[in-house]
Each structure stands twice: as C-alpha cells, then as structure tokens.
Design an enzyme around this catalytic site. Structure first.
Site, PDB file in Angstrom:
ATOM      1  N   THR A   1      -8.212  15.485 -10.015  1.00  0.00           N
ATOM      2  CA  THR A   1      -7.056  16.244  -9.556  1.00  0.00           C
ATOM      3  C   THR A   1      -7.673  17.372  -8.956  1.00  0.00           C
ATOM      4  O   THR A   1      -7.383  17.983  -7.862  1.00  0.00           O
ATOM      5  CB  THR A   1      -6.348  16.416 -10.519  1.00  0.00           C
ATOM      6  OG1 THR A   1      -6.648  17.043 -11.840  1.00  0.00           O
ATOM      7  CG2 THR A   1      -5.277  15.448 -10.883  1.00  0.00           C
TER       8      THR A   1
ATOM      9  N   PHE B   1       1.033  20.671 -12.980  1.00  0.00           N
ATOM     10  CA  PHE B   1       0.618  20.017 -14.141  1.00  0.00           C
ATOM     11  C   PHE B   1       1.355  19.407 -15.157  1.00  0.00           C
ATOM     12  O   PHE B   1       1.043  19.436 -16.146  1.00  0.00           O
ATOM     13  CB  PHE B   1      -0.213  21.561 -14.788  1.00  0.00           C
ATOM     14  CG  PHE B   1      -1.242  22.187 -13.919  1.00  0.00           C
ATOM     15  CD1 PHE B   1      -2.522  21.751 -14.143  1.00  0.00           C
ATOM     16  CD2 PHE B   1      -1.180  23.298 -13.299  1.00  0.00           C
ATOM     17  CE1 PHE B   1      -3.446  22.202 -13.409  1.00  0.00           C
ATOM     18  CE2 PHE B   1      -2.040  23.723 -12.468  1.00  0.00           C
ATOM     19  CZ  PHE B   1      -3.184  23.134 -12.508  1.00  0.00           C
TER      20      PHE B   1
ATOM     21  N   CYS C   1      -0.588  19.237 -18.593  1.00  0.00           N
ATOM     22  CA  CYS C   1      -2.090  19.050 -18.584  1.00  0.00           C
ATOM     23  C   CYS C   1      -2.612  20.110 -19.547  1.00  0.00           C
ATOM     24  O   CYS C   1      -2.497  21.164 -19.022  1.00  0.00           O
ATOM     25  CB  CYS C   1      -2.609  19.228 -17.185  1.00  0.00           C
ATOM     26  SG  CYS C   1      -4.500  19.263 -17.141  1.00  0.00           S
TER      27      CYS C   1
END
Length: 1036
Positions: free
Chosen positions: A267, A391, A398
């Site tokens: 990512t 996120f 995350c």
C-alpha cells in the site's frame, strides 16, 4: 418506510457476477455506483453484498457497537496465506487480540522514530539508483516497491532483500502479486472451477509455500543468532501478553510476518506512486512541495514534522486514491435499517468504497481536484468523523499507519530535494492496476539531479548482484559550433516539429543545438547560450510537457538568459490564443531575461509554417550578427539531415482495434459523409464521457501516388536518408518511400510564403516564375490559404519547377496526431469508444483535383479488426457531466459536434434506467436537413425514456422553417434563463468561427435581457460563468 436497495438484474446461480471485471473489480464498483447511486446490492455466487459510498451511510456502518470487520470474499481466500494474522483474522479469534496487544507497541511514536536510520539507509539506495539512471526511463511502481519492501524488511525483521542491487524484483514480490490476483479471481469462480484449474491452483499454493518458508527461514536465523534489537521480529518471538503471559505460536508468527511484509510495503508503494503522479500533474503543488523540502539542508527525523505541505500531499493522495480501496463490515445484530430507510441483514457483507466516500460532494469541495491545501490549517482536523478512511476503521484499522506516513514523508522529501522529475509521456493520464491494492499502471518518469546526492550507502549492505549501470552513449564532435538550447512544449506535435527544425538547421548557422521539453529545464536554464522556446496553449493551459515550467515561472525566479519565444495557436480560441507563449515571454523578461528577437506567433488558421519560417530566419540572422559569424553551410545539400529511427507517434505508443465502421449519412451537395466507428481501446485505458481519442493517421493513398507521379518514382522505391542532426525521419538504412510519404509527413499542409519563394526560384519558365512569385505576396491569403494549396498542388500547377524529391521531403513537417471527441459513455462500455466523423472528400477549393481530409479518410478506410495507433486524452476538466446527476444540462451542437453529447445522453439514460434521479437535459442540435439528423432513432428512444429533450434546427429547409441553433436558443430564452437560475450546466461543441461565436453572442443577449443590463456587463457575466458552468469545445 423500508426502501428496496437497487440491484442490477441477475443471472441464475451466478447472480451479478457478470457485472464484475475480474481484472478491475474496483472499476466495476465505480461504474455500478454511477448507474445505481450511493448504495446498491449485488449477489455473487449466492453471497449477498451491499456497496455503500457516501459519507452518511459510511459513517453509520463504521459504528463499532453495531458493525464489525467482515473477513469474507477475498480476505477469506487470503487466509491461505495470512491465516489469523492481523489483516485476515476474525475479530473473535484469540490470536487477533493477542497479536494486537503484543505488536502495537512496535508502532508507537518512539519505536517509529528509532526506525528512521534504517529508512534513510534504504531511501539512499533509491536516490543513488536514480542518480545513476538520470535521464533514463524509470518505472515508478517498480522502484517504490523495491523501496518499501526493503524498508519494512529491514526495519521490522533486520532482513535485507537488496532489491536495488538486482535487475529483477525479488521473487517474493512475484509470488505475492500472483497470490493477490489469484485470490481476487478465486472469489469470482465456483469452488469446482478452482479445483479443476489444477495448474493455477498448483502455482497459487507453491507461491504461498515459498513466502511461508521465507518467513520461517528469517525466524530460524534469528533464533539461532539472537540479538537485543527491539524490532518487530523480536517482539513476535519474545513478546508476551501482559495479562495472560501468552506468546505467539510459530505458525502465527509466520502469518504475522507475511502480513507485515505484504501490507507493510504494497500500500505504501502505491501511495508514493500516486503522490508522485499527482505532483507531476499539478506543477504548482510540486513547486510548493519542493520549496518546502529545500528549506532544510538535511532531512532529519526532526525535519519530518515540519513538512506540513508534503504531509498534506500524502493525505490528499490517499483521499483520491486510497491504496487499500475498500474495507468490509457486517452487522453484529440482526436486521439493521440504514439511513435512507434501507434494510440490511446480518449475513449481508457491506463494502465501503473509499474512492467514492472521499469524493462525496457534501463533504469535499471540488472533490475530483487534487488540492493538498484542503488538508492544511485545521482542514484535516475539522473533517466529519469517518469522512477520510484510507487506513480502515476502528480497532481493525492499520496499526502501521505511523510507519507508512514517516517512510512516505522521508521518501518524497528526499526525492524532491535531490531531483527534478518529469513524465516520460507528458500525455499520460492515470490508469489504475488492481491486485488487492491499487497502483498506477504504466507510470514512468525521468529524473535529473538538482544537487549532489551526499547520502552514502550503508557499507553493511550485502550486494548479491551487480549494480545495474546505464549504457554509455557516443556524441559527435561539435566543438567548433556554438551551443544553443531549444525547448518546446507540445501536445499535438507541431511545436516539437518546429523545435526539431531549429535544431536540424542550427549547424548551418554555426550552432550546435540540443532539444528537450520545457519541463526538463526546471532551475537549470543555461545562461551561456541562446535559449529558444517554442510552445502553444492547450485549452487555456500549458502543454502537458510545459506545466512544471510555467509553474516555475510563477515563482518569479531570476533568469539571466538570452532567449526567444515562438508561440503556436489557432485564432478561433479567442480568449486563450497565444496565452501561454505571451506569459512565458513576459515572465522571462521580468526575471531578467534578454529577448533576442520579438516573440513570434503562428496561427494554424493562417500561414502557420510561413510565420515560423520568417521568425526562424530573422532569429538566425540576429544570432549570426551577434556572434560575428557567417552561414557555415552556404548551399543546402540534397541529403536530408535527420537522425531518428522510429516513426514520430506524437507520444502515441498504444494500439487499439476497430470493432465496427459504418455509414451514418451519405455525402450530398449539402455536406460530407458521416461515419460511426467503434474502437476497442488499448489495454488498460478507459475514459470519461466528453474526453478525446487521439489518433495517428496515415496520408490518403491518392495523395501519395500523386507525389510518386510528380517525381517520377515507382511505388516500391527505396530511399536512404543520411543525417547529422535531429529530425523525425528514419535514417541510415533503406526505407520505403511509400512508408515515409504515408506515415511520416504532412502532404496537404498549405505551402508557406518562404516555400513559394524557393519554388519560384527553381522555375525554369520565366512566366511561371513570375506568376508563382506573386502568390507569396498580397494574394497569398486568397489564393493559397483560402484554397488550401499544398506544396504538391503548386508543383503540379507549375511544371517547370525543378524541385528535387529530397528538397521536397525536407519541406514537409511531421505528421500530426488528430483528436476526436468521444461519442460514448464508459457506462455503455468502459473498454471501447465511439467516434462520429465527417469524411472530407470533395472537389478542392482551388479547382485542382480533390481535397481529402487526412485523418477522416484514414478512419473511413479502416475495417473491422484493423489496428489503430490511438490513446485517450482527457478533455478540459469542465467538459464533463456534473457529478450530481440531478443538475440540469443544456447541450448545443451542430453536425458531428453532437459527438460528446451522445456520450452525455447515453450516460444519463443508463443512470435513469437503473433508477437514479436524473435532472433535465436539453439538446439543441443543428442539422442541414433530416438526412443528416445523426442518431435520430437513439435520440428518439432516449427522449421517450425522459433522458433528454431534443430540439433540432434545420438550416437548409425551404421557407420560413430555416433555422440555426442560435435562432432556436433565442426563441427559448425564457426557458434558458429559468434553467440558468436552476444552476444548469451549459455545453457547446462545434465550429469555433460559426456555432460557438454565434452562440456566445446569443447568450450575451439572453443574459442582458434577463439581468436587465447592457451587453458589456452581460459579456462579463458570461465570462464569469464560463469558469465552471459554460464549457466550450470547438474545432476549426
């Protein structure tokens, strides 16, 4: 009251599976959102899915008291790799909670800060690689993948992949990509299909085993050689739950490691790639970010917190392109009623589509634009809850966010500090590639060092391969010539062609000229040589490869240079004609530049090439006088001074395929034939309704044969072109004269005054010589430009002219790309476009033979299955449908000017069929007669559906019924004023000199009457609304 969630019609057993493109599921979700709105339902092989995308709905389903992460679909398949690791674990699984407690401290502020030296270590390797390959093509995603993989491995596990010391990417990356893609595809197949695809399944499980073994080997090495490093791996091996004392099992350590190696780099490499793309597309943002990095002599850990603008760039990038583009939740309870009255069941998997959440116009102003400033001065902090979610959500978000942001800040700051960057292809528009995450596809740049890279490579790096090096090139001896720099900004190729002519002729005048784009010269304009600039204006803005340069001039740099500017344009674009060349000329002068000659201006509607030639001759004369030199070459050689070995594609390197080519209207005394072409786009390209398709044509064979006849050549003639300077023609080996004439040069371009002078001097017949000489004077406009006489026409009319074939070839400019408005919507087909064209084939205005439109006859002659050099080009940002489908639109067109509006109406009709609320759309359409009323049946169908109201105006009807679009518009002025007050968007497409000019006058009269003001004030109002409510796309 419970409302039914919209859903596309399904197919027995597979449900809505056919709605999804297995290679780009995200694109399918976005298409369905355009069709069905902010919430819709899908059934995929018996599984029920609800997709939501506006803030109100997302905010509701992010409530962790009611909803929890759903590990379903792709994530369920990914458990074969990630097991009960942090990403793929169910919240209810014990190992998720255990790992969460043990590993979260590894990503605390102090721990992340301590990782900075390792991050600099890997970033320095990227900088050194880029310095080594300065000027070469750099695959952005490839390089950022190497950066982020090596960074997460070193920081977390003290393991070095040494990716920057290998030609090929580490096998871990190949295995990972295959598993991500295959996991995505397995969800869209029946279990039996997955079982029967034995070869695919074998590779899938072998790749998983390889990644597991790699992780196991790293753990084994650490256990055999323990250390006191407080990294993530030691926490996994030695960490304990402070409450229970439990530790992670070896199996779970493996799952956590593979999770971090994938999620920790994939990512972030996407984020860095997208950030660089948006900076290059927005030069003013690039200038600000670069200036911020330049404030600091060195980028240290304490510097990062001061990089507010670069931080805003990253946040804005994640808004537009969240690299983990979706997350999923499920209801913890039974049935739940969502805002709007939509009911969902506990078994429904809810997909949050972040790219659309981040574009909700109720939260984001100008949502499609890249505006880092929106994240500054409290803007980010004041966002509504759950409006920015790249996120993830809540406790399942995350945990590596601080790591990713620190790594990204460092990388972008160092890159901007050390390099100037430009697109390899300035016309590149974002194409997204999807695995489980997203990245740009085909995104390549060139870099040039701005400063010496002083960061030294860590000597402990294990170099398992030879460091790749750049091939050395040889240069011809030009020491006896004075240096000159020729810079260009060009979209269609004309300005690049002019720049190439300057370079090829410079040695004759005592100069050795180099050529490059304007964007290649940021901060490095040479002061020891003349700087010659050739550029144009594209829809009021700089050309794609001049954007950064124009932004750079806006910073008002000191420019101690000698320069000259030539601007190209078309006077039909009244408000923007020569806008950018004038700006460049004035800004360089204000910065201290000394003008060599006055700015030149070429009008494509006039003596375009003649204006350039006159300016060029004056430029070289002034330069020779200033340098005290005479022409180095007194007479022109018959050999052609050229160098390139590839066809000048005008940046078009992609190939599409013709799917259909049919006649819409026969040619008659009122107008040319009109045709419909359906073209399959090059792989990976897509478009928006209103965009263009750029094509590189070939010259009509009839004209090529005329050239052969005039010079007494056979059609199989081979020629060899020799050269010592740059041009667009292939050199140094035999080539077919037919190929050169059909695919490299413009044969129908009107002859210039200078060329007439040359031809007259070569006439052996004195009477012809005298007649020809007069055409270069006052008669030039009427006899040459108005009748579009080419060099070939003149040679056929004046037979005594002794021009040789090499001399003729040198007179011809390179073949230009042509752009056509797209006549379709991606909601009809995102992988194909429709063109609507006039086929120009009529008696020449000169009375000499016939006139053939180059591109239109090329397209008309294509057959189904033929390949075509083409590429989608974005239109002006305003020439698209409003994002809010309820906004009224008024479209005004004549003839094939209906092209973009067919796409607009097709899109609105598709949305209407799918249940969307659609505002009124009115089409004013000018036709000569009923015979050329294009798309009559389609428009009638869409009209009955309620997607459009069509108002035709026929200009060749007999009697009182003869009307033009502007006449009909004036009759409807009360309705037009009403739509204006309802915030309608207005669009015009057609001839710049006829339709657009007449409509502008009409709009001014309507505004004057409605606002009770004079026409001068009304013109000011029209100018104001043209910024965002009135868009014009005109052609010559």
């Amino acid at each position: 009251m419970i409302k039914l969630i919209p859903q596309p019609p399904g197919t027995f057993w597979i449900g809505n599976l056919n709605e999804l493109d297995s290679n780009f599921v995200l694109g399918s979700f976005e298409r369905l959102k355009k069709l069905y709105g902010d919430i819709y339902r899908l059934t995929i092989l018996g599984k029920k899915v609800v997709v939501v995308s506006n803030h109100e709905l997302v905010d509701f389903v992010c409530d962790e008291s009611k909803f929890d992460k759903a590990v379903d679909g792709v994530l369920e398949e990914m458990r074969a790799l990630g097991g009960d690791g942090l990403v793929t674990a169910h919240t209810s699984e014990p190992n998720w909670k255990l790992a969460h407690k043990i590993l979260i401290p590894a990503f605390g502020a102090h721990a992340i800060r301590n990782m900075f030296p390792e991050m600099v270590d890997i970033a320095s390797q990227l900088l050194l690689r880029w310095k080594r390959f300065a000027g070469e093509e750099i695959n952005v995603c490839d390089n950022f993948t190497r950066l982020t993989l090596d960074t997460i491995a070193l920081c977390s596990f003290d393991y070095r992949f040494n990716s920057f010391y290998q030609e090929k990417m580490h096998h871990f990356v190949d295995a990972m990509i295959n598993v991500l893609i295959e996991s995505n595809k397995r969800v869209q197949r029946l279990p039996l299909q997955n079982t029967l695809m034995m070869g695919t399944a074998r590779r899938y499980y072998e790749d998983i085993a390889y990644m597991h073994k790699l992780c196991d080997d790293i753990v084994k090495q650490r256990r055999e050689h323990p250390n006191n490093t407080n990294d993530l791996l030691n926490r996994m091996i030695n960490g304990k739950d402070p409450e229970t004392g439990y530790q992670l099992s070896d199996e779970n350590i493996r799952y956590q490691m593979v999770t971090f190696l994938i999620a920790g780099h994939e990512t972030t490499s996407g984020l860095l790639s997208f950030a660089l793309y948006y900076l290059l597309k927005n030069p003013y943002a690039l200038q600000k970010a670069q200036a911020e990095a330049d404030q600091y002599d060195e980028i240290t850990i304490d510097t990062l917190s001061k990089l507010k603008y670069i931080d805003a760039v990253l946040k804005e990038t994640l808004r537009l392109q969240p690299t983990a583009p979706i997350f999923t939740v499920q209801s913890k309870e039974g049935k739940v009623t969502l805002p709007g009255g939509y009911e969902i069941d506990k078994n429904d998997v809810i997909i949050i589509m972040l790219s659309q959440l981040h574009r909700d116009p109720k939260v984001w102003d100008r949502p499609e634009e890249f505006l880092p400033e929106r994240m500054l001065n409290g803007g980010f902090e004041s966002l509504p809850s759950n409006a920015w979610k790249p996120f993830g959500n809540g406790q399942r978000s995350c945990i590596g966010r601080p790591f990713a942001m620190q790594e990204s800040l460092l990388a972008i700051a160092l890159i901007l500090k050390h390099f100037n960057i430009e697109f390899v292809d300035p016309t590149y528009d974002l194409r997204v590639k999807e695995t489980l995450t997203i990245k740009p596809e085909g995104f390549k740049v060139r870099v040039r060092p701005r400063k010496n890279v002083s960061i030294s490579l860590n000597t402990s790096v294990k170099q398992d391969g030879t460091v790749p090096t750049k091939a050395q090139s040889q240069e011809a001896d030009t020491s006896h010539l004075r240096p000159m720099s020729v810079l260009f900004g060009s979209n269609s190729g004309s300005c690049e062609s002019f720049a190439s002519i300057l370079v090829s002729e410079a040695p004759k005048h005592g100069f050795n000229a180099t050529i490059t784009t304007l964007d290649s010269t940021l901060g490095s304009l040479p002061s020891d040589r003349p700087v010659i600039i050739v550029t144009s204006t594209y829809e009021g803005k700089p050309c794609d490869n001049a954007r950064q340069f124009v932004a750079y001039l806006g910073s008002k740099p000191e420019l101690n240079i000698n320069y000259a500017v030539f601007g190209a344009g078309h006077h039909d674009w009244v408000n923007t004609y020569q806008k950018i060349p004038i700006y460049i000329d004035e800004m360089i002068e204000k910065g201290g530049g000394r003008r060599i000659v006055e700015r030149g201006a070429g009008d494509a509607a006039g003596d375009f090439y003649g204006a350039f030639e006159a300016w060029k001759e004056n430029l070289f004369q002034v330069l020779r006088q200033a340098a005290g030199v005479q022409s180095v070459i007194s007479s022109e050689k018959l050999s052609i001074e050229i160098v390139n070995s590839t066809r000048n594609l005008g940046q078009i390197t992609d190939v599409g395929m013709v799917k259909e080519n049919k006649l819409l209207a026969e040619a008659n005394e009122l107008g040319p034939a009109k045709r419909y072409l359906e073209i399959e786009l090059p792989k990976g390209q897509t478009y928006r309704a209103g965009d263009y398709l750029a094509i590189l044509p070939t010259n009509p064979i009839e004209i090529v044969h005329r050239v052969f006849k005039r010079f007494n050549l056979s059609t199989d003639t081979q020629i060899k072109i020799l050269s010592s300077t740059d041009t667009f023609l292939p050199t140094g080996y035999p080539v077919s004269a037919f190929d050169i004439l059909s695919g490299y040069v413009e044969l129908t371009q009107p002859i210039s005054r200078k060329q007439i002078e040359t031809l007259a001097a070569l006439c052996k017949d004195e009477q012809e010589q005298a007649q020809l000489a007069t055409l270069g004077g006052d008669a030039y406009q009427i006899e040459i430009l108005d009748k579009r006489l080419s060099t070939l026409d003149i040679l056929e009319l004046y037979q005594s002219c002794g021009l040789s074939f090499p001399q003729y070839l040198r007179m011809l400019p390179s073949l230009r790309i042509r752009q056509y408005s797209i006549s379709s919507s991606p909601l009809w087909n995102s992988e194909a476009v429709v063109l609507t064209i006039d086929v120009l084939d009529a008696p020449a205005l000169s009375g000499h033979g016939r006139y053939y439109g180059v591109a239109s006859n090329y397209l008309a002659g294509l057959k189904k299955g033929d390949r075509i050099s083409c590429s989608v080009r974005a239109s002006n940002a305003g020439f698209h449908l409003p994002a809010d489908t309820k906004v009224p639109v008024v479209m005004l067109a004549a003839g094939t000017g209906i092209s973009p509006f067919r796409g607009f109406i097709q899109e609105r009709a598709a949305q209407l069929v799918c249940g969307r609320e659609v505002g009124p759309a009115v089409l004013y359409f000018g036709c000569r007669s009923h015979e050329d009323f294009l798309y009559l049946n389609e428009l009638d169908k869409w009209s009955k559906l309620g997607a459009v109201q069509v108002k035709p105006a026929f200009s060749r009807k007999r009697g009182d019924d003869k009307k033009y679009v502007q006449d009909l518009l004036w009759e409807d002025r009360k309705e037009i004023a009403k739509l204006y007050h309802e915030d309608a968007r207005f669009y015009t497409c057609g001839s710049g000199t006829k339709l657009a000019a007449s409509l502008k006058t009409c709009f001014i009269k309507i505004i004057a009457e409605d606002q009770q003001c004079d026409e001068e004030k009304a013109a000011e109002i029209l100018e104001k609304i043209s910024v965002n409510r009135y868009s014009v796309d005109v052609f010559a």
